[in-house]
Write an enzyme that holds these catalytic residues in place. Structure first.
Site, PDB file in Angstrom:
ATOM      1  N   ASN A 254       0.877  -1.180   0.000  1.00  0.00           N
ATOM      2  CA  ASN A 254       0.000   0.000   0.000  1.00  0.00           C
ATOM      3  C   ASN A 254       0.911   1.225   0.000  1.00  0.00           C
ATOM      4  O   ASN A 254       1.502   1.567   1.021  1.00  0.00           O
ATOM      5  CB  ASN A 254      -0.871  -0.048   1.270  1.00  0.00           C
ATOM      6  CG  ASN A 254      -1.684   1.217   1.447  1.00  0.00           C
ATOM      7  OD1 ASN A 254      -1.752   2.062   0.556  1.00  0.00           O
ATOM      8  ND2 ASN A 254      -2.300   1.350   2.617  1.00  0.00           N
ATOM      9  N   TRP A 255       1.016   1.846  -1.154  1.00  0.00           N
ATOM     10  CA  TRP A 255       1.965   2.959  -1.291  1.00  0.00           C
ATOM     11  C   TRP A 255       1.422   4.240  -0.670  1.00  0.00           C
ATOM     12  O   TRP A 255       2.150   5.229  -0.565  1.00  0.00           O
ATOM     13  CB  TRP A 255       2.308   3.195  -2.764  1.00  0.00           C
ATOM     14  CG  TRP A 255       3.041   2.057  -3.420  1.00  0.00           C
ATOM     15  CD1 TRP A 255       3.371   0.848  -2.836  1.00  0.00           C
ATOM     16  CD2 TRP A 255       3.536   2.002  -4.764  1.00  0.00           C
ATOM     17  NE1 TRP A 255       4.044   0.061  -3.737  1.00  0.00           N
ATOM     18  CE2 TRP A 255       4.156   0.742  -4.934  1.00  0.00           C
ATOM     19  CE3 TRP A 255       3.516   2.895  -5.845  1.00  0.00           C
ATOM     20  CZ2 TRP A 255       4.754   0.360  -6.148  1.00  0.00           C
ATOM     21  CZ3 TRP A 255       4.100   2.518  -7.057  1.00  0.00           C
ATOM     22  CH2 TRP A 255       4.719   1.261  -7.197  1.00  0.00           C
ATOM     23  N   LYS A 256       0.156   4.246  -0.316  1.00  0.00           N
ATOM     24  CA  LYS A 256      -0.487   5.441   0.270  1.00  0.00           C
ATOM     25  C   LYS A 256      -0.238   6.653  -0.639  1.00  0.00           C
ATOM     26  O   LYS A 256      -0.171   6.494  -1.850  1.00  0.00           O
ATOM     27  CB  LYS A 256       0.005   5.654   1.711  1.00  0.00           C
ATOM     28  CG  LYS A 256      -0.160   4.378   2.550  1.00  0.00           C
ATOM     29  CD  LYS A 256       0.021   4.589   4.020  1.00  0.00           C
ATOM     30  CE  LYS A 256      -0.163   3.248   4.731  1.00  0.00           C
ATOM     31  NZ  LYS A 256      -0.095   3.353   6.185  1.00  0.00           N
TER      32      LYS A 256
ATOM     33  N   HIS B  21      -9.397   0.954   4.681  1.00  0.00           N
ATOM     34  CA  HIS B  21      -8.134   1.105   5.414  1.00  0.00           C
ATOM     35  C   HIS B  21      -8.368   2.032   6.612  1.00  0.00           C
ATOM     36  O   HIS B  21      -9.192   2.941   6.539  1.00  0.00           O
ATOM     37  CB  HIS B  21      -7.065   1.693   4.483  1.00  0.00           C
ATOM     38  CG  HIS B  21      -5.715   1.729   5.114  1.00  0.00           C
ATOM     39  ND1 HIS B  21      -5.326   2.745   5.951  1.00  0.00           N
ATOM     40  CD2 HIS B  21      -4.684   0.856   5.071  1.00  0.00           C
ATOM     41  CE1 HIS B  21      -4.095   2.486   6.389  1.00  0.00           C
ATOM     42  NE2 HIS B  21      -3.685   1.350   5.862  1.00  0.00           N
TER      43      HIS B  21
ATOM     44  N   GLU C 276      -6.847   4.475   7.690  1.00  0.00           N
ATOM     45  CA  GLU C 276      -6.705   5.914   7.402  1.00  0.00           C
ATOM     46  C   GLU C 276      -7.968   6.451   6.735  1.00  0.00           C
ATOM     47  O   GLU C 276      -8.343   7.604   6.942  1.00  0.00           O
ATOM     48  CB  GLU C 276      -5.452   6.156   6.549  1.00  0.00           C
ATOM     49  CG  GLU C 276      -4.197   6.000   7.393  1.00  0.00           C
ATOM     50  CD  GLU C 276      -2.979   5.486   6.654  1.00  0.00           C
ATOM     51  OE1 GLU C 276      -2.941   5.551   5.410  1.00  0.00           O
ATOM     52  OE2 GLU C 276      -2.045   5.005   7.335  1.00  0.00           O
TER      53      GLU C 276
ATOM     54  N   GLU D  21      -5.321  -5.140  10.498  1.00  0.00           N
ATOM     55  CA  GLU D  21      -4.315  -4.105  10.727  1.00  0.00           C
ATOM     56  C   GLU D  21      -4.605  -3.404  12.047  1.00  0.00           C
ATOM     57  O   GLU D  21      -5.423  -2.471  12.090  1.00  0.00           O
ATOM     58  CB  GLU D  21      -4.351  -3.085   9.590  1.00  0.00           C
ATOM     59  CG  GLU D  21      -4.035  -3.681   8.236  1.00  0.00           C
ATOM     60  CD  GLU D  21      -3.456  -2.650   7.284  1.00  0.00           C
ATOM     61  OE1 GLU D  21      -2.361  -2.886   6.770  1.00  0.00           O
ATOM     62  OE2 GLU D  21      -4.074  -1.591   7.094  1.00  0.00           O
TER      63      GLU D  21
ATOM     64  N   GLY E 257       2.410   2.261  10.771  1.00  0.00           N
ATOM     65  CA  GLY E 257       3.337   3.380  10.601  1.00  0.00           C
ATOM     66  C   GLY E 257       4.006   3.805  11.898  1.00  0.00           C
ATOM     67  O   GLY E 257       4.641   4.855  11.952  1.00  0.00           O
TER      68      GLY E 257
ATOM     69  N   SER F  92       3.476  -2.139  10.300  1.00  0.00           N
ATOM     70  CA  SER F  92       4.925  -2.161  10.539  1.00  0.00           C
ATOM     71  C   SER F  92       5.590  -3.481  10.168  1.00  0.00           C
ATOM     72  O   SER F  92       6.525  -3.920  10.842  1.00  0.00           O
ATOM     73  CB  SER F  92       5.240  -1.786  11.998  1.00  0.00           C
ATOM     74  OG  SER F  92       4.812  -0.464  12.257  1.00  0.00           O
TER      75      SER F  92
ATOM     76  N   GLY G   1       2.883  -1.124   4.281  1.00  0.00           N
ATOM     77  CA  GLY G   1       2.917   0.294   3.931  1.00  0.00           C
ATOM     78  C   GLY G   1       4.343   0.740   3.657  1.00  0.00           C
ATOM     79  O   GLY G   1       4.890   0.521   2.579  1.00  0.00           O
TER      80      GLY G   1
HETATM   81  P1  PGA Z   1       2.916   0.273   7.627  1.00  0.00           P
HETATM   82  O1  PGA Z   1       1.455   0.470   7.001  1.00  0.00           O
HETATM   83  O2  PGA Z   1       3.477  -0.994   7.059  1.00  0.00           O
HETATM   84  O3  PGA Z   1       3.680   1.497   7.196  1.00  0.00           O
HETATM   85  O4  PGA Z   1       2.753   0.209   9.107  1.00  0.00           O
HETATM   86  C1  PGA Z   1       0.598  -0.629   6.833  1.00  0.00           C
HETATM   87  C2  PGA Z   1      -0.713  -0.178   6.234  1.00  0.00           C
HETATM   88  O5  PGA Z   1      -1.191   0.900   6.595  1.00  0.00           O
HETATM   89  O6  PGA Z   1      -1.316  -0.876   5.393  1.00  0.00           O
END
Ligand code: PGA
Length: 256
Positions: free
Chosen positions: A9-11, A96, A98, A168, A174, A214, A235
Protein backbone atom coordinates in the site's frame (compact mmCIF):
# COMPACT_ATOMS: atom_id res chain seq x y z
CA UNK A 1 -3.56 -24.37 0.92
CA UNK A 2 -4.06 -20.62 0.90
CA UNK A 3 -1.74 -18.85 -1.52
CA UNK A 4 -0.06 -15.99 0.35
CA UNK A 5 -0.64 -12.43 -0.80
CA UNK A 6 2.01 -9.76 -0.34
CA UNK A 7 0.38 -6.41 -0.98
CA UNK A 8 2.07 -3.02 -0.98
CA UNK A 9 0.00 0.00 0.00
CA UNK A 10 1.97 2.96 -1.29
CA UNK A 11 -0.49 5.44 0.27
CA UNK A 12 0.07 9.05 -0.91
CA UNK A 13 3.72 8.44 -1.80
CA UNK A 14 5.94 8.26 -4.92
CA UNK A 15 6.12 10.47 -7.98
CA UNK A 16 5.65 9.24 -11.54
CA UNK A 17 9.28 8.26 -11.99
CA UNK A 18 9.75 6.59 -8.62
CA UNK A 19 6.44 4.74 -9.06
CA UNK A 20 7.61 3.44 -12.43
CA UNK A 21 11.03 2.42 -11.08
CA UNK A 22 9.56 0.67 -8.04
CA UNK A 23 7.01 -1.22 -10.13
CA UNK A 24 9.69 -2.27 -12.64
CA UNK A 25 11.97 -3.57 -9.87
CA UNK A 26 9.11 -5.61 -8.42
CA UNK A 27 7.87 -6.86 -11.80
CA UNK A 28 11.30 -8.43 -12.32
CA UNK A 29 10.77 -10.50 -9.18
CA UNK A 30 7.31 -11.61 -10.20
CA UNK A 31 7.32 -13.24 -13.64
CA UNK A 32 3.94 -14.20 -15.07
CA UNK A 33 4.76 -17.84 -14.31
CA UNK A 34 5.21 -17.22 -10.57
CA UNK A 35 2.55 -19.16 -8.71
CA UNK A 36 3.81 -19.51 -5.14
CA UNK A 37 2.60 -16.10 -3.96
CA UNK A 38 0.45 -13.25 -5.26
CA UNK A 39 2.09 -9.83 -5.25
CA UNK A 40 -0.10 -6.73 -5.52
CA UNK A 41 0.93 -3.08 -5.50
CA UNK A 42 -1.53 -0.29 -4.78
CA UNK A 43 -0.10 3.02 -6.00
CA UNK A 44 -1.80 6.41 -5.88
CA UNK A 45 -4.66 6.49 -8.41
CA UNK A 46 -2.94 9.01 -10.66
CA UNK A 47 -0.01 6.63 -11.14
CA UNK A 48 -2.03 3.46 -11.76
CA UNK A 49 -1.50 3.62 -15.49
CA UNK A 50 2.27 4.17 -15.14
CA UNK A 51 2.52 1.23 -12.76
CA UNK A 52 0.30 -1.00 -14.91
CA UNK A 53 2.55 -0.28 -17.89
CA UNK A 54 5.65 -1.19 -15.84
CA UNK A 55 3.96 -4.38 -14.62
CA UNK A 56 2.72 -5.38 -18.07
CA UNK A 57 3.69 -8.92 -19.04
CA UNK A 58 4.71 -9.80 -15.47
CA UNK A 59 2.70 -11.46 -12.71
CA UNK A 60 2.67 -8.29 -10.61
CA UNK A 61 -0.91 -7.26 -9.89
CA UNK A 62 -2.00 -3.67 -9.48
CA UNK A 63 -4.82 -2.44 -7.25
CA UNK A 64 -6.48 0.75 -6.08
CA UNK A 65 -6.23 2.16 -2.56
CA UNK A 66 -9.86 3.18 -2.46
CA UNK A 67 -12.89 3.22 -4.75
CA UNK A 68 -16.37 4.69 -4.88
CA UNK A 69 -19.52 2.75 -4.08
CA UNK A 70 -21.28 4.66 -6.87
CA UNK A 71 -21.68 4.15 -10.59
CA UNK A 72 -19.64 6.58 -12.73
CA UNK A 73 -21.27 10.01 -12.60
CA UNK A 74 -21.23 13.33 -10.76
CA UNK A 75 -18.97 12.48 -7.80
CA UNK A 76 -16.11 14.96 -7.85
CA UNK A 77 -12.77 13.53 -6.85
CA UNK A 78 -13.89 9.90 -6.71
CA UNK A 79 -12.61 6.84 -8.57
CA UNK A 80 -15.20 4.38 -9.90
CA UNK A 81 -14.58 0.64 -9.68
CA UNK A 82 -15.36 0.51 -13.40
CA UNK A 83 -12.35 2.78 -13.99
CA UNK A 84 -10.07 0.48 -11.99
CA UNK A 85 -11.17 -2.57 -13.99
CA UNK A 86 -10.97 -0.61 -17.23
CA UNK A 87 -7.28 0.05 -16.55
CA UNK A 88 -6.58 -3.59 -15.64
CA UNK A 89 -6.51 -3.46 -11.85
CA UNK A 90 -7.16 -6.75 -10.09
CA UNK A 91 -8.14 -5.46 -6.70
CA UNK A 92 -8.82 -2.58 -4.36
CA UNK A 93 -8.14 -1.88 -0.69
CA UNK A 94 -11.36 -1.00 1.14
CA UNK A 95 -11.78 0.50 4.60
CA UNK A 96 -8.13 1.10 5.41
CA UNK A 97 -7.89 2.61 8.90
CA UNK A 98 -6.71 5.91 7.40
CA UNK A 99 -9.93 6.04 5.36
CA UNK A 100 -11.94 5.17 8.45
CA UNK A 101 -10.07 7.68 10.65
CA UNK A 102 -9.54 10.68 8.34
CA UNK A 103 -12.42 10.33 5.88
CA UNK A 104 -15.15 9.07 8.18
CA UNK A 105 -15.66 5.71 6.51
CA UNK A 106 -17.80 3.60 8.81
CA UNK A 107 -18.60 -0.08 8.41
CA UNK A 108 -21.69 0.62 6.30
CA UNK A 109 -19.64 2.67 3.81
CA UNK A 110 -17.00 -0.06 3.78
CA UNK A 111 -19.80 -2.55 3.13
CA UNK A 112 -21.27 -0.66 0.17
CA UNK A 113 -17.81 -0.09 -1.32
CA UNK A 114 -17.03 -3.79 -0.91
CA UNK A 115 -20.26 -4.81 -2.66
CA UNK A 116 -19.59 -2.40 -5.52
CA UNK A 117 -16.00 -3.64 -5.92
CA UNK A 118 -17.16 -7.26 -6.03
CA UNK A 119 -19.95 -6.46 -8.49
CA UNK A 120 -17.33 -4.82 -10.72
CA UNK A 121 -15.11 -7.91 -10.71
CA UNK A 122 -12.45 -6.59 -8.34
CA UNK A 123 -10.94 -8.47 -5.45
CA UNK A 124 -11.77 -6.51 -2.28
CA UNK A 125 -9.06 -6.29 0.38
CA UNK A 126 -11.21 -5.35 3.36
CA UNK A 127 -9.33 -3.86 6.34
CA UNK A 128 -10.28 -4.23 9.99
CA UNK A 129 -8.35 -3.54 13.18
CA UNK A 130 -8.64 -2.20 16.70
CA UNK A 131 -7.36 1.05 18.20
CA UNK A 132 -4.83 0.95 21.04
CA UNK A 133 -7.36 1.92 23.72
CA UNK A 134 -9.74 -0.77 22.47
CA UNK A 135 -6.98 -3.37 22.80
CA UNK A 136 -6.02 -2.11 26.24
CA UNK A 137 -9.65 -2.29 27.32
CA UNK A 138 -9.78 -5.95 26.25
CA UNK A 139 -12.20 -5.19 23.42
CA UNK A 140 -10.16 -6.42 20.44
CA UNK A 141 -12.36 -9.45 19.69
CA UNK A 142 -15.60 -7.48 20.03
CA UNK A 143 -14.28 -4.68 17.79
CA UNK A 144 -13.11 -7.10 15.09
CA UNK A 145 -16.39 -9.02 15.12
CA UNK A 146 -18.42 -5.87 14.88
CA UNK A 147 -16.29 -4.52 12.00
CA UNK A 148 -16.60 -7.84 10.18
CA UNK A 149 -20.36 -7.98 10.72
CA UNK A 150 -20.83 -4.47 9.36
CA UNK A 151 -18.24 -4.55 6.59
CA UNK A 152 -19.32 -7.91 5.16
CA UNK A 153 -23.09 -7.48 5.62
CA UNK A 154 -25.23 -9.17 2.93
CA UNK A 155 -22.25 -10.87 1.27
CA UNK A 156 -22.80 -14.41 0.02
CA UNK A 157 -20.54 -17.45 0.19
CA UNK A 158 -19.82 -16.91 -3.54
CA UNK A 159 -18.85 -13.27 -2.91
CA UNK A 160 -16.26 -14.41 -0.39
CA UNK A 161 -14.16 -16.03 -3.15
CA UNK A 162 -13.07 -12.48 -4.01
CA UNK A 163 -12.72 -11.06 -0.52
CA UNK A 164 -9.39 -10.84 1.28
CA UNK A 165 -9.31 -9.65 4.89
CA UNK A 166 -6.49 -7.46 6.19
CA UNK A 167 -6.07 -7.37 9.96
CA UNK A 168 -4.31 -4.11 10.73
CA UNK A 169 -4.13 -3.13 14.39
CA UNK A 170 -4.28 0.66 14.13
CA UNK A 171 -1.64 1.11 16.84
CA UNK A 172 0.86 -0.81 14.68
CA UNK A 173 0.39 1.18 11.45
CA UNK A 174 3.34 3.38 10.60
CA UNK A 175 4.43 3.39 14.24
CA UNK A 176 7.17 0.78 14.13
CA UNK A 177 5.19 -1.04 16.87
CA UNK A 178 4.45 -4.40 15.36
CA UNK A 179 2.00 -6.89 16.81
CA UNK A 180 3.80 -9.89 18.27
CA UNK A 181 3.47 -13.14 16.35
CA UNK A 182 1.12 -14.36 19.08
CA UNK A 183 -1.05 -11.23 19.01
CA UNK A 184 -1.35 -11.46 15.22
CA UNK A 185 -2.15 -15.17 15.29
CA UNK A 186 -4.76 -14.72 18.01
CA UNK A 187 -6.56 -11.98 16.06
CA UNK A 188 -6.37 -13.92 12.79
CA UNK A 189 -7.72 -17.07 14.43
CA UNK A 190 -10.58 -15.02 15.86
CA UNK A 191 -11.37 -13.63 12.38
CA UNK A 192 -11.31 -17.11 10.86
CA UNK A 193 -13.66 -18.42 13.53
CA UNK A 194 -15.99 -15.52 12.80
CA UNK A 195 -15.91 -16.40 9.06
CA UNK A 196 -16.88 -19.97 9.87
CA UNK A 197 -19.82 -18.86 12.00
CA UNK A 198 -21.06 -16.25 9.53
CA UNK A 199 -20.45 -18.29 6.33
CA UNK A 200 -19.17 -21.86 6.63
CA UNK A 201 -16.02 -23.88 7.19
CA UNK A 202 -15.03 -23.82 3.50
CA UNK A 203 -15.08 -20.01 3.44
CA UNK A 204 -13.14 -19.92 6.69
CA UNK A 205 -10.53 -22.31 5.29
CA UNK A 206 -10.17 -20.54 1.95
CA UNK A 207 -10.21 -16.83 2.88
CA UNK A 208 -6.81 -15.16 2.97
CA UNK A 209 -6.26 -13.01 6.09
CA UNK A 210 -3.31 -10.62 5.74
CA UNK A 211 -1.51 -8.93 8.59
CA UNK A 212 -0.63 -5.23 8.30
CA UNK A 213 1.17 -2.85 10.61
CA UNK A 214 4.92 -2.16 10.54
CA UNK A 215 5.81 -5.32 8.60
CA UNK A 216 9.54 -5.22 7.85
CA UNK A 217 12.06 -7.76 6.54
CA UNK A 218 13.15 -8.60 10.08
CA UNK A 219 9.69 -9.44 11.42
CA UNK A 220 8.04 -10.78 8.25
CA UNK A 221 9.14 -14.41 8.57
CA UNK A 222 7.82 -14.71 12.13
CA UNK A 223 4.46 -13.15 11.31
CA UNK A 224 3.97 -14.93 7.99
CA UNK A 225 4.73 -18.34 9.47
CA UNK A 226 1.77 -18.13 11.85
CA UNK A 227 -0.82 -20.70 10.77
CA UNK A 228 -3.63 -18.16 10.26
CA UNK A 229 -1.52 -15.40 8.68
CA UNK A 230 -1.80 -15.66 4.89
CA UNK A 231 0.25 -12.70 3.80
CA UNK A 232 0.90 -9.07 4.54
CA UNK A 233 -0.40 -5.63 3.67
CA UNK A 234 2.72 -3.49 3.81
CA UNK A 235 2.92 0.29 3.93
CA UNK A 236 6.28 1.96 4.50
CA UNK A 237 8.42 -1.06 3.63
CA UNK A 238 6.62 -1.55 0.32
CA UNK A 239 8.15 1.67 -1.01
CA UNK A 240 11.66 0.22 -1.23
CA UNK A 241 12.44 -2.86 -3.32
CA UNK A 242 15.25 -3.78 -0.92
CA UNK A 243 12.67 -4.00 1.89
CA UNK A 244 9.64 -5.35 0.03
CA UNK A 245 11.46 -8.12 -1.89
CA UNK A 246 12.66 -9.85 1.31
CA UNK A 247 9.06 -9.67 2.57
CA UNK A 248 7.88 -11.35 -0.66
CA UNK A 249 10.60 -13.97 -0.13
CA UNK A 250 9.45 -14.54 3.45
CA UNK A 251 5.92 -15.17 2.14
CA UNK A 252 7.25 -17.56 -0.50
CA UNK A 253 9.28 -19.42 2.14
CA UNK A 254 6.07 -20.36 3.94
CA UNK A 255 4.89 -22.36 0.92
CA UNK A 256 8.25 -23.80 -0.12
P1 PGA B 1 2.92 0.27 7.63
O1 PGA B 1 1.46 0.47 7.00
O2 PGA B 1 3.48 -0.99 7.06
O3 PGA B 1 3.68 1.50 7.20
O4 PGA B 1 2.75 0.21 9.11
C1 PGA B 1 0.60 -0.63 6.83
C2 PGA B 1 -0.71 -0.18 6.23
O5 PGA B 1 -1.19 0.90 6.59
O6 PGA B 1 -1.32 -0.88 5.39
Amino acid sequence: MRRPILAGNWKMNTCRESARALASALAEQVPASRDDVEVIVCPPAVYLETVLAAASGSGLQVGGQNSSDQEPGAFTGETACEMLTDLGCSSVIIGHSERRQFYGECDSVVNSKTKKALASGLKAIVCVGELLDQREAGKTKAVLESQMTGSLADLSVEDMANVVIAYEPVWAIGTGKVASNEQAEEAHACLRTWLEGRFNSDVAAATRILYGGSVKPDNAAGLLSQPNVDGALVGGASLKPELFIPIIDAGAATVA
